[in-house]
Design an enzyme around this catalytic site. Sequence first.
Site, short mmCIF file in Angstrom:
data_model
loop_
_atom_site.label_atom_id
_atom_site.label_comp_id
_atom_site.label_asym_id
_atom_site.label_seq_id
_atom_site.Cartn_x
_atom_site.Cartn_y
_atom_site.Cartn_z
N PHE A 183 0.84 -1.20 0.00
CA PHE A 183 0.00 0.00 0.00
C PHE A 183 0.87 1.24 0.00
CE2 PHE A 183 -2.39 3.35 2.30
CZ PHE A 183 -3.44 3.48 1.41
N GLY A 184 0.71 2.09 -1.03
CA GLY A 184 1.45 3.33 -1.14
C GLY A 184 0.57 4.52 -0.83
N SER A 192 5.18 9.00 -1.49
CA SER A 192 6.00 9.00 -2.71
C SER A 192 5.91 7.69 -3.49
CB SER A 192 7.47 9.29 -2.36
OG SER A 192 8.01 8.28 -1.52
N GLU A 216 12.91 2.65 2.84
CA GLU A 216 11.94 3.10 3.84
C GLU A 216 12.36 2.84 5.29
OE1 GLU A 216 9.40 4.81 3.03
OE2 GLU A 216 9.36 4.50 0.87
#
Length: 221
Positions: A55-56, A59, A132
């Site tokens: 899930f984005g 960015s 991340e």
Amino acid sequence: MSSAVCSDPDDKLPEPACGYPPSLGEARLLSDEELAASLASTLEHWDGASDLWLFGYGSLIWNPGMPAAETIHARVRGYHRGLYLWSRVNRGTPEQPGLVLALDRGGSCTGVAFRLDGANAMPHLQALWRREMMMGSYRPAWLPCWLADGRRVPALAFIMRRDVPTYTGKLPDAVVKAVFGCARGRYGTTLDYVSRTVDALRKSGMPDRALEALLRRCAEE
């Protein structure tokens, strides 16, 4: 640009104004071993072959950095998007940190779900972890994710940890304005990062009204 908080890199840093810049202490990057252990723990129940969902919400929407077998609009519940993470490398410096988006408790969040081909996913997940998780500010978690076509799938998402110094909590507009005016890291400015995310969400038909309003209030003309 606010001269009260910005400075030439060769000048002595000014005194903090309006709570910016914050005092964050020394940064520590996770070692390769720690990153590998975190990834292994997150993938503990994966069989190594089945497709995975990611899930984005920031960015990743406009710069996923990996191929996807499927891309679709999606929503997670129980978390919302906001500028809750100080960035000392990508969108700022240790002296003048920037801000990046994170998921924090409460509400819901629209974004993009990416289905990764399980047979080829591991190299891309390793690269994603280096992107991340280097600072250890996020908690990777599998969240129920509602896809735009009605399917519900478990999707990997990065949630803000509230127990780290880089968690901002709710910031006043004065601080966000200072960051927009000053902060720049190896990938550019915080202002560009927020602007691109707002634009990508709007073009995708999923405008984030709160983030748009923040950008209007705090971005200097």
